[in-house]
Design a protein around this motif. Structure first.
Motif, PDB file in Angstrom:
ATOM      1  N   ASN A 341      26.339   8.568 110.455  1.00  0.00           N
ATOM      2  CA  ASN A 341      27.357   7.657 109.933  1.00  0.00           C
ATOM      3  C   ASN A 341      27.568   6.480 110.872  1.00  0.00           C
ATOM      4  OD1 ASN A 341      27.749   9.307 107.747  1.00  0.00           O
ATOM      5  ND2 ASN A 341      29.597  10.297 108.563  1.00  0.00           N
ATOM      6  N   CYS A 342      28.228   5.472 110.378  1.00  0.00           N
ATOM      7  CA  CYS A 342      28.646   4.329 111.198  1.00  0.00           C
ATOM      8  C   CYS A 342      29.736   3.560 110.467  1.00  0.00           C
ATOM      9  CB  CYS A 342      27.469   3.405 111.499  1.00  0.00           C
ATOM     10  SG  CYS A 342      27.931   1.958 112.492  1.00  0.00           S
ATOM     11  N   CYS A 343      30.767   3.203 111.209  1.00  0.00           N
ATOM     12  CA  CYS A 343      31.836   2.366 110.677  1.00  0.00           C
ATOM     13  C   CYS A 343      32.001   1.173 111.613  1.00  0.00           C
ATOM     14  CB  CYS A 343      33.133   3.158 110.589  1.00  0.00           C
ATOM     15  SG  CYS A 343      34.592   2.170 110.168  1.00  0.00           S
ATOM     16  N   LEU A 344      31.636   0.007 111.127  1.00  0.00           N
ATOM     17  CA  LEU A 344      31.750  -1.227 111.909  1.00  0.00           C
ATOM     18  C   LEU A 344      32.776  -2.136 111.251  1.00  0.00           C
ATOM     19  CD1 LEU A 344      28.064  -2.126 112.869  1.00  0.00           C
ATOM     20  CD2 LEU A 344      29.989  -2.077 114.459  1.00  0.00           C
ATOM     21  N   ARG A 345      33.751  -2.582 112.038  1.00  0.00           N
ATOM     22  CA  ARG A 345      34.763  -3.491 111.531  1.00  0.00           C
ATOM     23  C   ARG A 345      34.730  -4.798 112.319  1.00  0.00           C
ATOM     24  NH1 ARG A 345      34.048  -0.844 108.100  1.00  0.00           N
ATOM     25  NH2 ARG A 345      35.350   0.693 107.026  1.00  0.00           N
ATOM     26  N   ASP A 346      34.669  -5.884 111.558  1.00  0.00           N
ATOM     27  CA  ASP A 346      34.676  -7.231 112.159  1.00  0.00           C
ATOM     28  C   ASP A 346      33.533  -7.417 113.143  1.00  0.00           C
ATOM     29  OD1 ASP A 346      37.130  -8.075 110.843  1.00  0.00           O
ATOM     30  OD2 ASP A 346      38.162  -6.702 112.212  1.00  0.00           O
ATOM     31  N   VAL A 347      32.368  -6.924 112.785  1.00  0.00           N
ATOM     32  CA  VAL A 347      31.208  -7.072 113.648  1.00  0.00           C
ATOM     33  C   VAL A 347      30.655  -8.489 113.535  1.00  0.00           C
ATOM     34  CG1 VAL A 347      29.535  -6.286 111.918  1.00  0.00           C
ATOM     35  CG2 VAL A 347      29.006  -6.029 114.347  1.00  0.00           C
ATOM     36  N   TYR A 348      30.101  -8.995 114.624  1.00  0.00           N
ATOM     37  CA  TYR A 348      29.439 -10.302 114.633  1.00  0.00           C
ATOM     38  C   TYR A 348      28.267 -10.235 115.597  1.00  0.00           C
ATOM     39  CZ  TYR A 348      32.250 -10.940 118.885  1.00  0.00           C
ATOM     40  OH  TYR A 348      32.836 -10.787 120.117  1.00  0.00           O
ATOM     41  N   ASN A 349      27.417 -11.213 115.508  1.00  0.00           N
ATOM     42  CA  ASN A 349      26.184 -11.219 116.291  1.00  0.00           C
ATOM     43  C   ASN A 349      26.474 -11.567 117.754  1.00  0.00           C
ATOM     44  OD1 ASN A 349      23.548 -11.991 117.417  1.00  0.00           O
ATOM     45  ND2 ASN A 349      22.827 -11.906 115.302  1.00  0.00           N
ATOM     46  N   LEU A 350      25.980 -10.714 118.667  1.00  0.00           N
ATOM     47  CA  LEU A 350      26.195 -10.938 120.100  1.00  0.00           C
ATOM     48  C   LEU A 350      25.681 -12.309 120.529  1.00  0.00           C
ATOM     49  CD1 LEU A 350      26.963  -9.924 122.946  1.00  0.00           C
ATOM     50  CD2 LEU A 350      24.662  -8.944 123.098  1.00  0.00           C
ATOM     51  N   LYS A 351      24.586 -12.773 119.936  1.00  0.00           N
ATOM     52  CA  LYS A 351      24.043 -14.079 120.317  1.00  0.00           C
ATOM     53  C   LYS A 351      25.062 -15.194 120.054  1.00  0.00           C
ATOM     54  CE  LYS A 351      19.849 -15.118 119.216  1.00  0.00           C
ATOM     55  NZ  LYS A 351      18.631 -15.306 118.379  1.00  0.00           N
ATOM     56  N   LEU A 352      25.788 -15.088 118.949  1.00  0.00           N
ATOM     57  CA  LEU A 352      26.830 -16.081 118.665  1.00  0.00           C
ATOM     58  C   LEU A 352      27.951 -15.975 119.691  1.00  0.00           C
ATOM     59  CD1 LEU A 352      27.078 -15.834 114.761  1.00  0.00           C
ATOM     60  CD2 LEU A 352      25.772 -17.466 116.134  1.00  0.00           C
ATOM     61  N   GLY A 353      28.268 -14.749 120.086  1.00  0.00           N
ATOM     62  CA  GLY A 353      29.291 -14.561 121.116  1.00  0.00           C
ATOM     63  C   GLY A 353      28.882 -15.186 122.437  1.00  0.00           C
ATOM     64  N   ILE A 354      27.603 -15.050 122.798  1.00  0.00           N
ATOM     65  CA  ILE A 354      27.103 -15.645 124.040  1.00  0.00           C
ATOM     66  C   ILE A 354      27.205 -17.168 123.968  1.00  0.00           C
ATOM     67  CG2 ILE A 354      25.013 -16.024 125.400  1.00  0.00           C
ATOM     68  CD1 ILE A 354      24.227 -13.123 124.747  1.00  0.00           C
ATOM     69  N   LYS A 355      26.790 -17.735 122.842  1.00  0.00           N
ATOM     70  CA  LYS A 355      26.854 -19.189 122.688  1.00  0.00           C
ATOM     71  C   LYS A 355      28.286 -19.695 122.761  1.00  0.00           C
ATOM     72  CE  LYS A 355      22.603 -19.569 119.939  1.00  0.00           C
ATOM     73  NZ  LYS A 355      22.023 -19.952 118.633  1.00  0.00           N
TER      74      LYS A 355
END
Length: 573
Positions: A341-355
């Motif tokens: 299973n997996c529950c992800l909430r409000d996930v975003y791409n780490l690359k965008l976070g780095i930028k």
């Protein structure tokens, strides 16, 4: 300390799998490592740790807790960053100790440096961990280990012995040598007369020697050298290190070093080297005997922690930068592997976070993704440049970070670890020359299914997107059926909207416990929203929205033409 690690509990039997080169490239691992540090050694160390993942739940929880301590305590990071310099010295010394050609003098110097560095490392780590309230099993065990070493290894006495030994070594500034000559004035033996606490002050030995040979009256009678004050200059590469005790009287025969019966060869240097090395070896052995009282003191175990400390510090620094941009980050909660299973909430791409952390002005869109008994395989469709690749990669990076214990770019992540991450992104054109693009992509898919299991995560990005849609769709449908039968978790983003149709039929006719679901990237008022939601494929709906927004529907174009004709009668039908 020998088996201790900040990456896994002591005596862990966890197994690891290394991500393949396609996954490294498709998840932009090199980009992430470059963002963490500019030091090549650090980048390589972080990469090697990052790409070897385990699905062992205890190891992942262990790492998550250790990283949380690193993130919570900037002082811990600051103190350990300063310690990295010392650890780097120990790493270099360890390399040198393996050099069997190293002289006894160098062995002594480096042993003393190693011991001093080790004492300093233990003391610094002990003081740091005693001043902060760490909670993780890893750092609590490290704290216990360093306290035990500090209290049980006689550190006060060891420190005093090191200081005393270095003080003795620093006193030696020069060596007085005696050379015996044969009838042809060739050196036949050499001995050390004394070790001195002052440097040589006169380099005119050759001039004096010539004077001696030309003026018999100045030839010294006997072998009493107590009145001489002139010395050959010391070797600047060794005089700064010095030795411990004073040794006199050693002598070395040099006849065997002669390479010429008359002239040309100069055995003096070799002879002196042999004599001095022999004396120094005895001196070094005496000092090593003193150091051997601390046989349980070994700094190499801390050298092995260096990559692990760098790993946690650099990721914690990145998380701090992202938090300052108000980007959400969370500690992943580990669920049983068997659940898948997996529950992800409000996930975003780490690359965008780095930028964003590096100053780029971005409007980052977050999304929710679930893998459970109701849906484990997504067929993701939507417009070009609508965020399909970004969210697909974001999910893979979330798993990669979480299984390494690093905070995830999301507000919540509960997940069952995967045993590996397999990716299938468009291949480089150079890789498709022999088989053609369709052949090459089919070959890679076959390789994935030969290695993947029901616990794997599969990420397919515009796979089988050939110019002949019918061919690609034919193979893609079998791939989707295979993923369901395997029972894996997967995202298959594609422009083949027909692949996402009639999924109920596939779920019914193909045996498996990974249900397939259609996921789409959204459009609002003709604009890409970069939001994903469960819905049937939109087909031409996005094109219709765009046409409406820009006025390229038949009705709007017809009205525009009619207005122009009215405004300019006779301009044509």
């Amino acid at each position: 300390m020998e088996n201790f690690s900040l990456l896994h509990p002591t005596n862990s039997n966890a197994s690891y799998r290394t991500l393949n080169k396609e996954a490294l490239n498709d998840l932009s691992v090199d980009y992430i490592c470059d963002a963490l540090t500019k030091e090549q050694y650090e980048r390589n160390s972080i990469k090697q740790l990052l790409i070897n993942i385990t699905d062992d739940e205890e190891v992942i929880k262990y790492r998550c807790d250790v990283f949380e301590d690193f993130l919570r305590f900037p002082k811990l990071r600051d103190d350990l960053s300063a310690l990295l310099v010392k650890l780097n010295d120990l790493r270099e010394i360890e390399r040198f100790q393996k050099d069997t050609e190293a002289s006894s003098l160098w062995q002594l110097v480096n042993r003393l440096r190693e011991m001093d560095g080790y004492v300093d490392c233990i003391t610094r780590i002990k003081n740091t961990l005693e001043t902060i309230e760490v909670k993780s099993q890893g750092l609590l065990e490290l704290k216990k280990n360093v306290q035990s070493i500090y209290n049980d290894s006689g550190f006060p006495k060891l420190k005093k012995d090191i200081i005393d030994t270095l003080a003795k070594a620093q006193k030696l500034k020069s060596i007085t040598l005696g050379v015996n000559l044969d009838d042809l004035l060739r050196p036949k033996s050499v001995g050390v007369i004394s070790l001195n606490d002052k440097e040589f002050t006169d380099s005119g030995i050759l001039k004096r020697f010539m004077k001696f040979t030309n003026r018999d009256s100045e030839l010294h009678h006997g072998n009493d050298v107590s009145g001489f004050l002139s010395f050959h200059p010391s070797n600047p590469s060794t005089s700064q290190f010095g030795l411990g005790q004073f040794v006199v009287g050693a002598q070395q025969d040099v006849n065997h070093t002669m390479n010429s019966s008359l002239t040309g060869a100069d055995p003096m240097s070799d002879a002196l080297k042999n004599v001095v090395t022999d004396i120094l070896r005895r001196t070094v052995n005496d000092i090593k005997s003193m150091l051997n009282r601390y046989v349980n003191v070994n700094g190499y175990s801390f050298v092995s922690l260096m990559p692990e400390i760098i790993f946690y510090i650099r990721f914690a620094e990145l998380c701090d930068k992202m938090k300052k941009k108000n980007l959400p980050l969370c500690k992943a909660e580990v669920l049983p592997k068997e659940d898948r299973n997996c529950c992800l909430r409000d996930v975003y791409n780490l690359k965008l976070g780095i930028k964003s952390a590096n100053g780029e002005n971005l409007d980052i869109v977050t999304n929710d993704i679930d893998f459970n008994n109701d849906r484990r395989i997504y067929i993701l469709t939507g417009p070009n440049r609508g965020g399909k690749t970004t969210i697909t990669q974001a999910v893979g990076l979330a798993f990669l970070l979480a299984q390494n214990g690093i905070y995830v770019p999301a507000t919540q992540m509960k997940f069952s670890p995967c045993d590996s991450i397999f990716t299938h992104f468009p291949a480089d054109e150079n890789d498709t020359v022999d088989l053609g693009r369709l052949g090459e992509e089919s070959k890679r898919l076959a390789e994935i299914f030969s290695s993947a299991s029901r616990y794997s995560l599969l990420l397919l990005n515009e796979s089988l997107a050939t110019t002949n849609v019918a061919e690609g769709l034919y193979i893609a449908r079998d791939v989707v059926k295979s993923m369901r039968y395997l029972g894996t978790r997967a995202i298959f983003n594609t422009h083949m909207h027909d692949l996402a149709r009639n999924l109920d039929e596939v779920n019914t006719t193909v045996k498996g416990d990974s249900k397939i679901e259609s996921l789409v990237t959204g459009v609002e008022n003709g604009q890409r929203s970069f939001k994903v939601f469960i819905a049937p494929p939109q087909g031409v709906s996005y094109a219709k929205d765009i046409a409406e927004k820009y006025g390229v529907t038949f009705d709007k174009i017809k009205k525009q033409i009619d207005r122009q004709r009215i405004a300019a009668p006779g301009s044509g039908r």
